[in-house]
Write a protein that holds these residues in place. Sequence first.
Motif, PDB file in Angstrom:
ATOM      1  N   GLU A  81      27.670  78.167 -11.460  1.00 29.42           N
ATOM      2  CA  GLU A  81      26.355  78.288 -12.093  1.00 29.42           C
ATOM      3  C   GLU A  81      25.874  79.737 -12.050  1.00 29.42           C
ATOM      4  N   ALA A  82      26.061  80.397 -10.916  1.00 30.13           N
ATOM      5  CA  ALA A  82      25.665  81.797 -10.803  1.00 30.13           C
ATOM      6  C   ALA A  82      26.411  82.654 -11.822  1.00 30.13           C
ATOM      7  N   ALA A  83      27.701  82.412 -11.942  1.00 33.23           N
ATOM      8  CA  ALA A  83      28.496  83.173 -12.907  1.00 33.23           C
ATOM      9  C   ALA A  83      28.024  82.917 -14.335  1.00 33.23           C
ATOM     10  N   ALA A  84      27.679  81.665 -14.642  1.00 31.71           N
ATOM     11  CA  ALA A  84      27.213  81.332 -15.991  1.00 31.71           C
ATOM     12  C   ALA A  84      25.893  82.019 -16.307  1.00 31.71           C
ATOM     13  N   LEU A  85      25.060  82.238 -15.287  1.00 28.28           N
ATOM     14  CA  LEU A  85      23.778  82.913 -15.462  1.00 28.28           C
ATOM     15  C   LEU A  85      23.920  84.435 -15.408  1.00 28.28           C
ATOM     16  N   ASP A  86      25.151  84.896 -15.189  1.00 28.70           N
ATOM     17  CA  ASP A  86      25.456  86.326 -15.130  1.00 28.70           C
ATOM     18  C   ASP A  86      24.708  87.013 -13.995  1.00 28.70           C
ATOM     19  N   THR A  87      24.579  86.306 -12.885  1.00 31.27           N
ATOM     20  CA  THR A  87      24.039  86.948 -11.692  1.00 31.27           C
ATOM     21  C   THR A  87      25.168  87.170 -10.715  1.00 31.27           C
ATOM     22  N   LYS A  88      25.065  88.238  -9.955  1.00 31.22           N
ATOM     23  CA  LYS A  88      26.131  88.612  -9.030  1.00 31.22           C
ATOM     24  C   LYS A  88      25.889  88.091  -7.622  1.00 31.22           C
ATOM     25  N   VAL A  89      24.750  87.434  -7.379  1.00 30.06           N
ATOM     26  CA  VAL A  89      24.390  87.053  -6.005  1.00 30.06           C
ATOM     27  C   VAL A  89      23.966  85.593  -5.947  1.00 30.06           C
ATOM     28  N   LEU A  90      24.614  84.848  -5.061  1.00 28.26           N
ATOM     29  CA  LEU A  90      24.232  83.469  -4.766  1.00 28.26           C
ATOM     30  C   LEU A  90      23.725  83.425  -3.333  1.00 28.26           C
ATOM     31  N   VAL A  91      22.475  83.028  -3.158  1.00 30.10           N
ATOM     32  CA  VAL A  91      21.875  82.964  -1.825  1.00 30.10           C
ATOM     33  C   VAL A  91      22.330  81.689  -1.117  1.00 30.10           C
ATOM     34  N   LEU A  92      22.781  81.848   0.133  1.00 30.69           N
ATOM     35  CA  LEU A  92      23.241  80.720   0.935  1.00 30.69           C
ATOM     36  C   LEU A  92      22.289  80.459   2.090  1.00 30.69           C
ATOM     37  N   VAL A  93      21.772  79.241   2.162  1.00 35.00           N
ATOM     38  CA  VAL A  93      21.031  78.753   3.328  1.00 35.00           C
ATOM     39  C   VAL A  93      21.961  77.778   4.035  1.00 35.00           C
ATOM     40  N   SER A  94      22.289  78.049   5.275  1.00 37.46           N
ATOM     41  CA  SER A  94      23.436  77.393   5.902  1.00 37.46           C
ATOM     42  C   SER A  94      23.277  75.904   6.138  1.00 37.46           C
ATOM     43  N   GLY A  95      22.040  75.421   6.236  1.00 37.55           N
ATOM     44  CA  GLY A  95      21.820  74.031   6.598  1.00 37.55           C
ATOM     45  C   GLY A  95      21.658  73.883   8.102  1.00 37.55           C
ATOM     46  N   GLY A  96      21.152  72.723   8.501  1.00 34.16           N
ATOM     47  CA  GLY A  96      20.874  72.488   9.912  1.00 34.16           C
ATOM     48  C   GLY A  96      22.001  71.764  10.616  1.00 34.16           C
ATOM     49  N   LEU A  97      21.638  71.123  11.729  1.00 36.37           N
ATOM     50  CA  LEU A  97      22.613  70.351  12.491  1.00 36.37           C
ATOM     51  C   LEU A  97      22.966  69.066  11.744  1.00 36.37           C
ATOM     52  N   PRO A  98      24.212  68.631  11.814  1.00 35.46           N
ATOM     53  CA  PRO A  98      24.543  67.315  11.265  1.00 35.46           C
ATOM     54  C   PRO A  98      23.730  66.230  11.963  1.00 35.46           C
ATOM     55  N   ALA A  99      23.501  65.146  11.280  1.00 35.30           N
ATOM     56  CA  ALA A  99      22.701  64.057  11.841  1.00 35.30           C
ATOM     57  C   ALA A  99      23.263  63.618  13.189  1.00 35.30           C
ATOM     58  N   GLY A 100      22.384  63.583  14.182  1.00 29.65           N
ATOM     59  CA  GLY A 100      22.761  63.120  15.515  1.00 29.65           C
ATOM     60  C   GLY A 100      23.451  64.153  16.380  1.00 29.65           C
ATOM     61  N   SER A 101      23.725  65.340  15.845  1.00 32.18           N
ATOM     62  CA  SER A 101      24.461  66.360  16.592  1.00 32.18           C
ATOM     63  C   SER A 101      23.512  67.289  17.350  1.00 32.18           C
ATOM     64  N   LYS A 102      23.984  67.772  18.494  1.00 33.21           N
ATOM     65  CA  LYS A 102      23.292  68.816  19.247  1.00 33.21           C
ATOM     66  C   LYS A 102      24.177  70.042  19.434  1.00 33.21           C
ATOM     67  N   ASP A 103      25.289  70.063  18.722  1.00 31.47           N
ATOM     68  CA  ASP A 103      26.280  71.126  18.879  1.00 31.47           C
ATOM     69  C   ASP A 103      25.934  72.297  17.960  1.00 31.47           C
ATOM     70  N   LEU A 104      25.024  73.154  18.421  1.00 32.49           N
ATOM     71  CA  LEU A 104      24.575  74.279  17.610  1.00 32.49           C
ATOM     72  C   LEU A 104      25.691  75.296  17.400  1.00 32.49           C
ATOM     73  N   ALA A 105      26.440  75.575  18.458  1.00 30.68           N
ATOM     74  CA  ALA A 105      27.538  76.532  18.336  1.00 30.68           C
ATOM     75  C   ALA A 105      28.594  76.025  17.351  1.00 30.68           C
ATOM     76  N   GLY A 106      28.881  74.721  17.417  1.00 29.79           N
ATOM     77  CA  GLY A 106      29.846  74.153  16.494  1.00 29.79           C
ATOM     78  C   GLY A 106      29.375  74.211  15.056  1.00 29.79           C
ATOM     79  N   ALA A 107      28.075  73.985  14.851  1.00 30.30           N
ATOM     80  CA  ALA A 107      27.515  74.048  13.498  1.00 30.30           C
ATOM     81  C   ALA A 107      27.614  75.459  12.940  1.00 30.30           C
TER      82      ALA A 107
END
Length: 264
Positions: A81-107
């Motif tokens: 989609e970014a390429a189709a819009l001719d933009t060179k930058v796609l912003v990434l928000v990593s997301g949080g912990l998987p449901a039920g997980s407390k493994d922050l380092a693993g995430a």
Amino acid sequence: MSRFSFNQITAKLWDLPDLVAGCVEAGVGQVALWREPVTEYGLERSAALVRDAGLSVTTLCRSGFFQAPDWFDDNRRAIDEAAALDTKVLVLVSGGLPAGSKDLAGARQHVADAIAELVPHAAAAGVTLAIEPLHPMYAADRCVISTWDQAMAIAEQHPVGQVGVTVDTYHLWWDDTVLDRIARAGERIAIYQLADWVTPLPQGVLTGRGLPGDGCIDMAAFHAAVEKAGYTGPIEVEVMNAELWERPGREILDATLTSYRKVV
């Protein structure tokens, strides 16, 4: 003003054709678009609308959310989609912990591994993946990448131009080391975004940002650090504010331009 970019989320309720027309009328040449309204209007229609108006798309917001089961396919679509819009930058928000997980380092390790899987596709499309660290209060549910150093540690595993970092004043202002780090970041800065931290915090913290200059962030210090790093690219104003969204789109754009002129 040539570096100013109006981020679509700042006028969330303004439909895309009116936003494009308003920017053209105001002499704004750059916009940052969001995936959801682009999808709603249609990717090809959106690309044609912006292109025919003579506007450039500085970023596409946003992808990531690597805790989701379909993260790989969704992020590959976002790159296309970014390429189709001719933009060179796609912003990434990593997301949080998987449901039920407390493994922050693993995430966090999963985020690094996921980005590494996406880099070949992004590089082939000519799109830079811009990791955005979010304020630590969002670590559980929205973004396990909380600091500049965490984002840079991932970005530096890849060539410059393939993976970079987003400078968002709203999310980074609290860190007493970040200005020196930004000043030394060089070409790793993929995009620079402005929003202010206002108090008292609203109930919906996610939608309580202020226009630049309305809060407690030292915007001049951020700007000096980004300039020292050698960044000369677009400067987006990205404000999520429920009260601001109630105003007419052109009024929001005018207020955004006024605030930008005060701090840049």
